[in-house]
Write an enzyme that holds these catalytic residues in place. Structure first.
Site, mmCIF file in Angstrom:
data_model
loop_
_atom_site.group_PDB
_atom_site.id
_atom_site.type_symbol
_atom_site.label_atom_id
_atom_site.label_comp_id
_atom_site.label_asym_id
_atom_site.label_seq_id
_atom_site.Cartn_x
_atom_site.Cartn_y
_atom_site.Cartn_z
ATOM 1 N N LYS A 56 13.707 41.312 76.217
ATOM 2 C CA LYS A 56 14.260 42.973 76.564
ATOM 3 C C LYS A 56 15.111 43.290 78.191
ATOM 4 O O LYS A 56 14.584 42.327 79.022
ATOM 5 C CB LYS A 56 13.484 43.922 76.740
ATOM 6 C CG LYS A 56 13.445 45.208 77.137
ATOM 7 C CD LYS A 56 14.170 46.388 76.562
ATOM 8 C CE LYS A 56 14.611 47.748 77.012
ATOM 9 N NZ LYS A 56 12.844 48.600 76.320
ATOM 10 N N VAL A 57 16.265 43.776 78.389
ATOM 11 C CA VAL A 57 16.686 43.670 79.744
ATOM 12 C C VAL A 57 17.676 45.157 80.157
ATOM 13 O O VAL A 57 17.798 46.185 78.914
ATOM 14 C CB VAL A 57 18.106 42.173 79.469
ATOM 15 C CG1 VAL A 57 17.168 40.700 79.499
ATOM 16 C CG2 VAL A 57 19.553 42.661 79.171
ATOM 17 N N SER A 58 18.379 44.990 81.114
ATOM 18 C CA SER A 58 19.484 45.473 81.480
ATOM 19 C C SER A 58 20.532 45.691 80.609
ATOM 20 O O SER A 58 20.722 44.741 80.681
ATOM 21 C CB SER A 58 18.973 45.900 82.779
ATOM 22 O OG SER A 58 18.111 46.357 83.445
ATOM 23 N N THR A 110 20.503 48.242 85.049
ATOM 24 C CA THR A 110 21.474 50.142 84.646
ATOM 25 C C THR A 110 20.917 51.352 86.079
ATOM 26 O O THR A 110 22.161 51.610 85.834
ATOM 27 C CB THR A 110 20.911 51.006 83.147
ATOM 28 O OG1 THR A 110 21.185 49.211 82.530
ATOM 29 C CG2 THR A 110 22.107 51.523 82.246
ATOM 30 N N ALA A 111 20.228 51.182 86.050
ATOM 31 C CA ALA A 111 19.470 52.215 87.061
ATOM 32 C C ALA A 111 20.555 52.114 88.301
ATOM 33 O O ALA A 111 21.415 53.113 88.251
ATOM 34 C CB ALA A 111 18.177 52.509 87.352
ATOM 35 N N HIS A 154 11.601 55.375 84.108
ATOM 36 C CA HIS A 154 10.990 55.046 83.804
ATOM 37 C C HIS A 154 9.381 57.025 83.623
ATOM 38 O O HIS A 154 10.044 58.204 83.922
ATOM 39 C CB HIS A 154 9.206 54.502 84.245
ATOM 40 C CG HIS A 154 10.518 53.571 83.556
ATOM 41 N ND1 HIS A 154 11.023 53.125 82.587
ATOM 42 C CD2 HIS A 154 10.075 51.724 84.376
ATOM 43 C CE1 HIS A 154 11.596 51.633 82.068
ATOM 44 N NE2 HIS A 154 11.059 50.603 83.040
#
Length: 283
Positions: A56-58, A110-111, A154
């Site tokens: 699970k990655v950005s 991504t943020a 989050h």
């Protein structure tokens, strides 16, 4: 006997909710998993080094890893109303961030891409120094005056007021307003060398695991709470509701458009390498 697939995802409630049934062998005919828990900054690095089978990655890291890994069409985090926030101690507007120090959780997230696109559009002259901190340290750093602002992700969406902080801007709201698309946050990728049949089987198994969790959320609760880092159960439920969406079951046309739109815009700003024409295509 085939070996288990090595996989890393975060201990956050959305990931444990998604993978509960699959990780515990309740998905029929699914590949066996060998699970490692790691935060997104660490899994991004694992992907760049090609360390595990599934990660699970950005979405932000995809341009660097898609030669070795394929983007799976299921299991990720996209949605609406769930974007990163820029927090400050005092009320203000975007122009007040000009030249200021901002803490971010990663420069390969991504943020961060959403933040840089927002800055290019909204902050004349741009911000000043960028400081990378673990996400749980960002709000205390803003509160204590160690940085001028912080980019948070989050569950911080639900708890920042406990630190006496204010939301200066919502990156996701800006993205949705300017594109009309969902916000692409986290992706599931798997090594292309696993082969098309196994990749399809894995994607189908993740989709089934998501649907099993939706059908019986109480079955996933022990796994979620065991790894939720003392998060309040109400916040845990909010977290899952925000980040496990229809796009988690399948990216669909809007999901793929959001991912390509983010990475195309980021490449135009020089933040990531450009994507190849078929880079996002699944097997």
């Amino acid at each position: 006997m085939t070996r288990p697939l090595s996989i890393a995802y975060s201990p956050c409630p959305n990931d444990t909710f998604v993978f509960d049934a699959l990780a515990h062998g309740r998905v029929p005919d699914a590949p066996e998993l060998d699970v490692t828990f790691a935060d997104i900054d660490r899994t991004n690095g694992m992907a760049e080094r090609g360390e595990l089978d599934v990660l699970k990655v950005s979405y932000a890291v995809l341009p660097w890893v898609l030669e070795e890994y394929a983007l799976l069409p299921t299991g990720g985090a996209l949605g609406r109303g769930c974007g990163p926030l820029v927090l400050t101690r005092q009320p203000g507007g975007p122009a007040d961030l000009a030249g200021k120090t901002v803490a971010v959780p990663s420069e390969r997230s991504t943020a961060y891409l959403l933040f840089r696109l927002w800055v290019a559009d909204q902050v004349p002259g741009g911000v000043g120094e960028i400081v990378v901190l673990p996400f749980h340290e960002i709000m205390p750093a803003v509160r204590d005056g160690k940085v001028d602002a912080g980019l948070v992700i989050h569950e911080a969406r639900f708890t920042y007021q406990d630190y006496g902080l204010r939301c200066l801007a919502d990156m996701g709201a800006h993205w949705e307003l300017t594109t009309g698309l969902p916000i692409p946050l986290g992706a599931i990728i798997a090594k292309r060398s696993l082969g098309a049949p196994l990749l399809r089987r894995l994607a189908d198994s993740i989709r089934t695991s998501v649907r099993m969790a939706w059908d019986d959320p109480e079955a996933a609760r022990p796994y979620v709470l065991a790894h939720a880092q003392e998060m309040d159960p109400k916040v845990t439920d909010q977290h899952i509701g925000l980040y496990v969406t229809e796009f988690t079951a399948g990216l669909g046309e809007d999901g793929y458009a959001a991912v390509r739109g983010l990475l195309t815009r980021a490449a135009a700003e020089g933040l990531v390498p450009p994507l190849g024409r078929d880079a996002l295509a699944f097997v």
